[in-house]
Motif scaffolding. Structure first.
Motif, PDB file in Angstrom:
ATOM      1  N   GLN A 216       0.911  -1.025   0.251  1.00 17.77           N
ATOM      2  CA  GLN A 216       0.082   0.124  -0.092  1.00 17.77           C
ATOM      3  C   GLN A 216       0.688   1.129  -0.160  1.00 17.77           C
ATOM      4  N   LEU A 217       2.255   1.216   0.369  1.00 18.12           N
ATOM      5  CA  LEU A 217       3.001   2.340   0.159  1.00 18.12           C
ATOM      6  C   LEU A 217       3.199   3.041  -1.107  1.00 18.12           C
ATOM      7  N   PRO A 218       2.790   4.240  -1.038  1.00 15.33           N
ATOM      8  CA  PRO A 218       2.986   4.947  -2.571  1.00 15.33           C
ATOM      9  C   PRO A 218       4.482   4.727  -2.807  1.00 15.33           C
ATOM     10  N   PRO A 219       4.779   5.036  -4.446  1.00 19.09           N
ATOM     11  CA  PRO A 219       6.019   4.905  -4.540  1.00 19.09           C
ATOM     12  C   PRO A 219       7.027   6.079  -4.074  1.00 19.09           C
ATOM     13  N   GLY A 220       7.960   5.616  -3.719  1.00 24.00           N
ATOM     14  CA  GLY A 220       8.898   6.849  -3.357  1.00 24.00           C
ATOM     15  C   GLY A 220       9.152   6.948  -1.750  1.00 24.00           C
ATOM     16  N   GLN A 221       8.073   6.560  -1.117  1.00 23.28           N
ATOM     17  CA  GLN A 221       7.794   6.712   0.307  1.00 23.28           C
ATOM     18  C   GLN A 221       8.448   5.623   0.967  1.00 23.28           C
ATOM     19  N   ARG A 222       8.882   5.948   2.278  1.00 28.67           N
ATOM     20  CA  ARG A 222       9.685   4.848   3.041  1.00 28.67           C
ATOM     21  C   ARG A 222       8.938   4.744   4.397  1.00 28.67           C
ATOM     22  N   LEU A 223       8.735   3.593   5.103  1.00 23.91           N
ATOM     23  CA  LEU A 223       8.185   3.616   6.300  1.00 23.91           C
ATOM     24  C   LEU A 223       8.915   2.787   7.284  1.00 23.91           C
ATOM     25  N   ASP A 224       9.198   3.400   8.450  1.00 23.54           N
ATOM     26  CA  ASP A 224      10.187   2.573   9.626  1.00 23.54           C
ATOM     27  C   ASP A 224       9.238   2.521  10.610  1.00 23.54           C
ATOM     28  N   VAL A 225       9.271   1.162  10.950  1.00 29.11           N
ATOM     29  CA  VAL A 225       8.413   0.971  12.231  1.00 29.11           C
ATOM     30  C   VAL A 225       9.251   0.145  13.221  1.00 29.11           C
ATOM     31  N   ASP A 226       9.293   0.738  14.608  1.00 34.02           N
ATOM     32  CA  ASP A 226       9.762   0.158  15.757  1.00 34.02           C
ATOM     33  C   ASP A 226       8.610  -0.453  16.491  1.00 34.02           C
ATOM     34  N   ILE A 227       8.634  -1.914  16.814  1.00 40.21           N
ATOM     35  CA  ILE A 227       7.421  -2.586  17.319  1.00 40.21           C
ATOM     36  C   ILE A 227       7.714  -2.414  18.873  1.00 40.21           C
ATOM     37  N   LEU A 228       7.145  -1.418  19.781  1.00 37.58           N
ATOM     38  CA  LEU A 228       7.441  -1.133  21.133  1.00 37.58           C
ATOM     39  C   LEU A 228       6.866  -2.275  22.103  1.00 37.58           C
ATOM     40  N   ASP A 229       5.756  -2.742  21.730  1.00 37.24           N
ATOM     41  CA  ASP A 229       4.844  -3.609  22.813  1.00 37.24           C
ATOM     42  C   ASP A 229       3.938  -4.188  21.796  1.00 37.24           C
ATOM     43  N   ILE A 230       3.687  -5.606  22.378  1.00 38.20           N
ATOM     44  CA  ILE A 230       2.771  -6.416  21.643  1.00 38.20           C
ATOM     45  C   ILE A 230       1.984  -7.160  22.971  1.00 38.20           C
TER      46      ILE A 230
ATOM     47  N   ASN B 113       6.374   2.648  16.983  1.00 38.68           N
ATOM     48  CA  ASN B 113       7.029   4.111  16.862  1.00 38.68           C
ATOM     49  C   ASN B 113       7.104   4.236  15.438  1.00 38.68           C
ATOM     50  N   VAL B 114       6.485   4.996  14.509  1.00 39.18           N
ATOM     51  CA  VAL B 114       6.364   4.963  13.082  1.00 39.18           C
ATOM     52  C   VAL B 114       7.095   6.354  12.485  1.00 39.18           C
ATOM     53  N   ARG B 115       7.759   6.206  11.454  1.00 41.80           N
ATOM     54  CA  ARG B 115       8.166   7.464  10.629  1.00 41.80           C
ATOM     55  C   ARG B 115       8.018   7.025   9.328  1.00 41.80           C
ATOM     56  N   LEU B 116       7.352   7.739   8.676  1.00 40.50           N
ATOM     57  CA  LEU B 116       6.750   7.771   7.115  1.00 40.50           C
ATOM     58  C   LEU B 116       7.409   9.055   6.495  1.00 40.50           C
ATOM     59  N   THR B 117       8.479   8.708   5.315  1.00 42.01           N
ATOM     60  CA  THR B 117       9.067   9.753   4.867  1.00 42.01           C
ATOM     61  C   THR B 117       8.751   9.577   3.043  1.00 42.01           C
ATOM     62  N   ASP B 118       9.045  10.921   2.491  1.00 40.52           N
ATOM     63  CA  ASP B 118       8.711  10.843   1.118  1.00 40.52           C
ATOM     64  C   ASP B 118      10.059  10.672   0.391  1.00 40.52           C
ATOM     65  N   ALA B 119       9.993  10.849  -0.714  1.00 37.37           N
ATOM     66  CA  ALA B 119      11.093  10.392  -1.853  1.00 37.37           C
ATOM     67  C   ALA B 119      12.336  11.191  -1.459  1.00 37.37           C
ATOM     68  N   ASP B 120      12.121  12.540  -1.052  1.00 32.67           N
ATOM     69  CA  ASP B 120      13.073  13.468  -0.629  1.00 32.67           C
ATOM     70  C   ASP B 120      13.608  13.470   0.763  1.00 32.67           C
ATOM     71  N   GLY B 121      13.087  12.519   1.574  1.00 31.90           N
ATOM     72  CA  GLY B 121      13.284  12.154   2.924  1.00 31.90           C
ATOM     73  C   GLY B 121      12.784  13.140   4.019  1.00 31.90           C
ATOM     74  N   ASN B 122      11.688  13.942   3.399  1.00 30.90           N
ATOM     75  CA  ASN B 122      10.991  14.739   3.992  1.00 30.90           C
ATOM     76  C   ASN B 122      10.096  14.034   4.878  1.00 30.90           C
ATOM     77  N   VAL B 123       9.705  14.154   6.362  1.00 31.07           N
ATOM     78  CA  VAL B 123       8.970  13.460   7.325  1.00 31.07           C
ATOM     79  C   VAL B 123       7.372  13.785   6.905  1.00 31.07           C
ATOM     80  N   ILE B 124       6.907  12.623   6.434  1.00 31.47           N
ATOM     81  CA  ILE B 124       5.080  13.060   6.309  1.00 31.47           C
ATOM     82  C   ILE B 124       4.255  12.421   7.480  1.00 31.47           C
ATOM     83  N   ALA B 125       4.759  11.718   8.304  1.00 33.84           N
ATOM     84  CA  ALA B 125       4.167  11.478   9.398  1.00 33.84           C
ATOM     85  C   ALA B 125       4.978  10.680  10.507  1.00 33.84           C
ATOM     86  N   GLN B 126       4.964  10.830  11.878  1.00 31.07           N
ATOM     87  CA  GLN B 126       5.679  10.056  12.574  1.00 31.07           C
ATOM     88  C   GLN B 126       5.278  10.000  14.278  1.00 31.07           C
ATOM     89  N   GLY B 127       5.585   9.131  15.063  1.00 25.72           N
ATOM     90  CA  GLY B 127       5.018   9.333  16.330  1.00 25.72           C
ATOM     91  C   GLY B 127       4.668   8.061  16.611  1.00 25.72           C
TER      92      GLY B 127
END
Length: 186
Positions: A83-97, A128-142
């Motif tokens: 589902q991730l649009p082309p050029g975007q990057r998603l980094d996920v840290d699983i903190l708890d389950i 903990n999520v960090r979503l960035t666009d193709a230029d490395g700009n943060v789209i969403a995080q937290g």
């Protein structure tokens, strides 16, 4: 062929197969703590022994059995990549389950290794999520706190025997909300 060599070869094969068939434990210090980086989605996690699933269980041995943390991380990466649009990057840290269901030892020794699924034990995850666009700009995080208190009501897959089905559905709903809300045309 020498009978001793045949017996030795069989013994070595049996030893090798039993070593690889050993029960995996998510708290094993040698177990990976991240998926290998491949593609635009990266998923990591800390020591699962600190997860609520293991800290507050009445059967720590059974709760730590298997490879469920890595399975959920792989599922998360696979679904997010779709589902991730082309050029975007998603980094996920699983903190708890906290997996759906719990162990209820008061039912006696016959059920001490059985995960009881009740609506009072919903699946939960903290990411903990960090979503960035193709230029490395943060789209969403937290931090994202995922929970599904209606997981049994919305369970239309009564024939699904996947022990992680409730957690996977939680991941699906989160990815759908997260990535739909951040699409450039949304």
């Amino acid at each position: 062929m020498n009978p001793r060599l045949v017996v030795l070869a069989l013994a070595l094969a049996l030893a090798a197969s039993s070593a690889t068939a050993a029960v995996r434990n998510v708290t094993d210090p040698n177990a990976p703590r991240a998926l290998p980086e491949a593609g635009p989605v990266n998923v990591r996690w800390e020591d699962p022994s600190k997860f609520t699933e293991l800290r507050y269980t009445s059967n720590r041995w059974e709760a730590s059995r298997g490879n469920w943390v890595q399975e959920l991380a792989e599922y998360m990466r696979d679904r997010a990549q779709r589902q991730l649009p082309p050029g975007q990057r998603l980094d996920v840290d699983i903190l708890d389950i906290r997996r759906a269901g719990s162990f209820e030892p008061w039912h006696g020794p016959d059920l001490q290794y059985t995960r009881i699924i009740r609506d009072i034990y919903p699946p939960r995850m903290t990411l903990n999520v960090r979503l960035t666009d193709a230029d490395g700009n943060v789209i969403a995080q937290g931090e994202r706190r995922l929970s599904d208190s209606g997981f049994l009501v919305s369970d239309s897959s009564s024939l699904n025997s996947d022990p992680l089905r409730f957690e996977k559905r939680l991941i699906d709903r989160w990815i759908s909300r997260e990535l739909t809300a951040t699409k450039p045309d949304a």
